[in-house]
Design a protein around this motif. Structure first.
Motif, PDB file in Angstrom:
ATOM      1  N   ASP A  92     -22.627 -48.015  -6.305  1.00  0.00           N
ATOM      2  CA  ASP A  92     -22.552 -49.035  -7.360  1.00  0.00           C
ATOM      3  C   ASP A  92     -23.840 -49.088  -8.173  1.00  0.00           C
ATOM      4  O   ASP A  92     -24.091 -50.070  -8.874  1.00  0.00           O
ATOM      5  CB  ASP A  92     -22.252 -50.407  -6.749  1.00  0.00           C
ATOM      6  N   GLY A  93     -24.657 -48.041  -8.066  1.00  0.00           N
ATOM      7  CA  GLY A  93     -25.908 -48.008  -8.821  1.00  0.00           C
ATOM      8  C   GLY A  93     -27.087 -48.594  -8.090  1.00  0.00           C
ATOM      9  O   GLY A  93     -28.228 -48.468  -8.527  1.00  0.00           O
ATOM     10  N   GLY A  94     -26.860 -49.231  -6.950  1.00  0.00           N
ATOM     11  CA  GLY A  94     -27.944 -49.835  -6.181  1.00  0.00           C
ATOM     12  C   GLY A  94     -28.375 -48.947  -5.032  1.00  0.00           C
ATOM     13  O   GLY A  94     -27.762 -47.917  -4.737  1.00  0.00           O
ATOM     14  N   ASN A  95     -29.458 -49.350  -4.357  1.00  0.00           N
ATOM     15  CA  ASN A  95     -29.954 -48.571  -3.229  1.00  0.00           C
ATOM     16  C   ASN A  95     -29.055 -48.715  -2.003  1.00  0.00           C
ATOM     17  O   ASN A  95     -29.004 -47.821  -1.168  1.00  0.00           O
ATOM     18  CB  ASN A  95     -31.381 -49.026  -2.869  1.00  0.00           C
ATOM     19  N   ALA A  96     -28.390 -49.855  -1.867  1.00  0.00           N
ATOM     20  CA  ALA A  96     -27.476 -50.077  -0.740  1.00  0.00           C
ATOM     21  C   ALA A  96     -26.188 -50.677  -1.298  1.00  0.00           C
ATOM     22  O   ALA A  96     -26.108 -51.887  -1.532  1.00  0.00           O
ATOM     23  CB  ALA A  96     -28.111 -51.021   0.279  1.00  0.00           C
ATOM     24  N   PRO A  97     -25.165 -49.862  -1.540  1.00  0.00           N
ATOM     25  CA  PRO A  97     -23.893 -50.376  -2.072  1.00  0.00           C
ATOM     26  C   PRO A  97     -23.357 -51.507  -1.209  1.00  0.00           C
ATOM     27  O   PRO A  97     -23.439 -51.463   0.014  1.00  0.00           O
ATOM     28  CB  PRO A  97     -22.972 -49.146  -2.040  1.00  0.00           C
ATOM     29  N   ARG A  98     -22.796 -52.533  -1.844  1.00  0.00           N
ATOM     30  CA  ARG A  98     -22.407 -53.749  -1.124  1.00  0.00           C
ATOM     31  C   ARG A  98     -20.976 -53.714  -0.606  1.00  0.00           C
ATOM     32  O   ARG A  98     -20.654 -54.416   0.349  1.00  0.00           O
ATOM     33  CB  ARG A  98     -22.560 -54.982  -2.037  1.00  0.00           C
ATOM     34  N   VAL A  99     -20.076 -52.966  -1.222  1.00  0.00           N
ATOM     35  CA  VAL A  99     -18.665 -52.992  -0.834  1.00  0.00           C
ATOM     36  C   VAL A  99     -18.231 -51.605  -0.375  1.00  0.00           C
ATOM     37  O   VAL A  99     -18.515 -50.605  -1.033  1.00  0.00           O
ATOM     38  CB  VAL A  99     -17.776 -53.463  -2.003  1.00  0.00           C
ATOM     39  N   GLY A 100     -17.560 -51.561   0.790  1.00  0.00           N
ATOM     40  CA  GLY A 100     -17.090 -50.293   1.323  1.00  0.00           C
ATOM     41  C   GLY A 100     -15.656 -50.406   1.805  1.00  0.00           C
ATOM     42  O   GLY A 100     -15.074 -51.489   1.858  1.00  0.00           O
ATOM     43  N   VAL A 101     -15.096 -49.253   2.195  1.00  0.00           N
ATOM     44  CA  VAL A 101     -13.702 -49.184   2.631  1.00  0.00           C
ATOM     45  C   VAL A 101     -13.653 -48.563   4.023  1.00  0.00           C
ATOM     46  O   VAL A 101     -14.288 -47.532   4.281  1.00  0.00           O
ATOM     47  CB  VAL A 101     -12.848 -48.351   1.647  1.00  0.00           C
ATOM     48  N   CYS A 102     -12.885 -49.188   4.918  1.00  0.00           N
ATOM     49  CA  CYS A 102     -12.695 -48.650   6.265  1.00  0.00           C
ATOM     50  C   CYS A 102     -11.919 -47.333   6.179  1.00  0.00           C
ATOM     51  O   CYS A 102     -10.874 -47.269   5.510  1.00  0.00           O
ATOM     52  CB  CYS A 102     -11.943 -49.663   7.123  1.00  0.00           C
ATOM     53  N   GLU A 103     -12.417 -46.290   6.841  1.00  0.00           N
ATOM     54  CA  GLU A 103     -11.787 -44.974   6.755  1.00  0.00           C
ATOM     55  C   GLU A 103     -10.414 -44.935   7.410  1.00  0.00           C
ATOM     56  O   GLU A 103      -9.579 -44.099   7.084  1.00  0.00           O
ATOM     57  CB  GLU A 103     -12.697 -43.921   7.393  1.00  0.00           C
ATOM     58  N   LYS A 104     -10.169 -45.848   8.354  1.00  0.00           N
ATOM     59  CA  LYS A 104      -8.882 -45.849   9.061  1.00  0.00           C
ATOM     60  C   LYS A 104      -7.900 -46.853   8.456  1.00  0.00           C
ATOM     61  O   LYS A 104      -6.794 -46.507   8.091  1.00  0.00           O
ATOM     62  CB  LYS A 104      -9.095 -46.162  10.538  1.00  0.00           C
ATOM     63  N   GLY A 105      -8.298 -48.122   8.360  1.00  0.00           N
ATOM     64  CA  GLY A 105      -7.385 -49.158   7.885  1.00  0.00           C
ATOM     65  C   GLY A 105      -7.409 -49.359   6.390  1.00  0.00           C
ATOM     66  O   GLY A 105      -6.562 -50.053   5.832  1.00  0.00           O
ATOM     67  N   GLU A 106      -8.414 -48.763   5.713  1.00  0.00           N
ATOM     68  CA  GLU A 106      -8.576 -48.845   4.253  1.00  0.00           C
ATOM     69  C   GLU A 106      -8.762 -50.275   3.747  1.00  0.00           C
ATOM     70  O   GLU A 106      -8.435 -50.588   2.609  1.00  0.00           O
ATOM     71  CB  GLU A 106      -7.380 -48.174   3.547  1.00  0.00           C
ATOM     72  N   GLU A 107      -9.256 -51.172   4.624  1.00  0.00           N
ATOM     73  CA  GLU A 107      -9.587 -52.517   4.138  1.00  0.00           C
ATOM     74  C   GLU A 107     -10.962 -52.472   3.458  1.00  0.00           C
ATOM     75  O   GLU A 107     -11.802 -51.660   3.806  1.00  0.00           O
ATOM     76  CB  GLU A 107      -9.659 -53.532   5.284  1.00  0.00           C
ATOM     77  N   LYS A 108     -11.122 -53.374   2.519  1.00  0.00           N
ATOM     78  CA  LYS A 108     -12.418 -53.483   1.850  1.00  0.00           C
ATOM     79  C   LYS A 108     -13.308 -54.451   2.622  1.00  0.00           C
ATOM     80  O   LYS A 108     -12.847 -55.502   3.053  1.00  0.00           O
ATOM     81  CB  LYS A 108     -12.246 -53.979   0.416  1.00  0.00           C
ATOM     82  N   TRP A 109     -14.562 -54.057   2.783  1.00  0.00           N
ATOM     83  CA  TRP A 109     -15.532 -54.893   3.499  1.00  0.00           C
ATOM     84  C   TRP A 109     -16.807 -55.046   2.682  1.00  0.00           C
ATOM     85  O   TRP A 109     -17.303 -54.077   2.110  1.00  0.00           O
ATOM     86  CB  TRP A 109     -15.900 -54.262   4.851  1.00  0.00           C
ATOM     87  N   HIS A 110     -17.315 -56.269   2.638  1.00  0.00           N
ATOM     88  CA  HIS A 110     -18.638 -56.488   2.042  1.00  0.00           C
ATOM     89  C   HIS A 110     -19.684 -56.235   3.118  1.00  0.00           C
ATOM     90  O   HIS A 110     -19.510 -56.621   4.278  1.00  0.00           O
ATOM     91  CB  HIS A 110     -18.749 -57.917   1.509  1.00  0.00           C
TER      92      HIS A 110
END
Length: 412
Positions: free
Chosen positions: A337-355
């Motif tokens: 997201d342009g930052g040093n530590a992106p804030r939002v990711g996706v679970c590789e298995k369940g594909e839920e979004k996590w902050h």
């Protein structure tokens, strides 16, 4: 538990001179005690006192003998601290250097009353009458006892800085009914309250960079030995401002845990945490920010305040708390997201979004032993509520913030 309250009082010339005499001879005894300890490889108060007392008593016949005792205790503490640093490879001199002296007092050398404080000197006693700040009365009226030991330091312009030490027995920790996980970040502190992720902004990044720019503007093209430059640098209060934020934040978190009879869950950060974090960081500005974030300091403030209230603290392994899905146990892929530590990711298995801050809180809770179900994904209610620093600094409790203020919900 101990708390130290600092009192400052301007005294007359005669009183200041008498205390200056004591400080001078105390420093001489302290130097001799440290040298004796180094030569004889002794760090205990008993051995140092036994080795130098007679000789020092002959040298300083007019000095009250208990100053020799307290100087030996001071030397013992300095030598013990020096040896610990030496073992860690963090000592930069061959012996402890005595640059600043704070004179230690025992119950024979000072007497306390609300009207005046009496201090023993070479020819009798002197009296100082300080004005007590609010924090003194807070401890004095809430069951804290004034300890038998105290300290004083002499400042310029006939000012005496006196340190009163309060003591109180630590309350026994209660059996927790729930957990409040706390995740420490550079610019914020996040916690889980009643299943609601809350993010308290601290503005540490802005404070750090602001003071750094001011330092550069003061020192650019000038020597740091210049008197005017040193005066301007001394007036910068970055450390004091950050300590004030940490204290208020720790109090807010601990009082919330105490009222709900919860335990606080913290990451068991390793020693010298910033050095591990910046090992692979090349950006000089980011390195500076990480070094001055003082994660361990914030953790210690929370633990110290928790002891005062009897709130249990659970320390857990900090590894991968922000990168592992608390539901499926697999890796979370963070989207740039342009930052040093992106804030939002996706679970590789369940594909839920996590902050990032939310997933850390649930992982900390699980590692503390809480087996309650974790919500799937970062749907609306599971994004952290952001509370501005200007709001929580003035708040009496987190509960009042959540009820009275409209919080900003972070969308993914």
């Amino acid at each position: 538990m101990e708390r130290t309250v600092k009192l400052r009082v301007r005294v007359d010339y005669a009183t200041y001179s008498a205390l200056k005499e004591v400080e001078k001879e105390y420093r001489e005894v302290l130097d001799d005690a440290i040298n004796y300890g180094l030569v004889n490889k002794a760090t205990s108060f008993t051995r140092i006192k036994a080795g130098i007392y007679r000789e020092e008593r002959e040298k300083h016949k007019d000095l009250p003998s208990h100053y020799i005792y307290t100087a030996c205790e001071d030397a013992s503490e300095r030598l013990d601290s020096f040896e610990k640093l030496k073992k860690k490879g963090r000592s930069y001199t061959d012996k402890p250097s005595v640059r600043k002296v704070t004179v230690h007092l025992d119950d024979h050398l000072w007497k306390f009353s609300l009207d005046k404080i009496s201090i023993a000197v070479k020819r009798g006693r002197v009296f100082i009458s300080p004005t007590f700040p609010k924090i003194f009365w807070r401890y004095y009226n809430k069951g804290w006892l004034i300890a038998s030991e105290a300290r004083f330091k002499l400042l310029k312009r006939n000012v005496v800085e006196f340190y009163v030490i309060f003591k109180k027995d630590e309350p026994k920790p209660y059996e927790p009914k729930a957990f409040i996980p706390v995740d420490l970040n550079e610019n914020s502190v996040s916690l889980l309250i009643n299943s609601k992720p809350v993010l308290l902004e601290t503005n540490t990044k802005r404070i750090t960079l602001g003071y750094e720019y001011r330092r550069k503007s003061i020192t650019t093209g000038k020597s740091t030995k210049d008197r005017e430059v040193r005066r301007k640098l001394k007036r910068l209060r970055e450390g004091d401002k950050k300590v004030d934020i940490r204290r208020k934040l720790a109090k807010l978190i601990v009082e919330e845990a105490f009222e709900s009879r919860s335990a606080i869950v913290l990451e068991d950060l390793p020693r010298r945490t910033p050095e591990h974090m910046v090992k692979d960081v090349k950006d000089s500005q980011l390195r500076l920010r990480i070094y001055r974030s003082a994660f361990s300091s914030m953790k210690n403030f929370i633990i110290e305040k928790a002891r005062e209230f009897g709130v249990p603290v659970v320390l857990v392994n900090p590894s991968y708390t922000s990168t592992v899905c608390p539901v499926h146990g697999c890796k979370i892929a963070y989207q740039p997201d342009g930052g040093n530590a992106p804030r939002v990711g996706v679970c590789e298995k369940g594909e839920e979004k996590w902050h990032r801050d939310v997933v850390a809180l649930y992982n900390l809770t699980k590692r503390a032993g809480d087996v309650s179900p974790v919500p799937l994904g970062s749907k609306e209610s599971h994004d952290p509520y952001v509370i501005k620093m200007s709001v929580w600094l003035r708040a009496k409790s987190l509960h009042s913030i959540m009820n009275k203020h409209k919080m900003i919900e972070m969308k993914v």
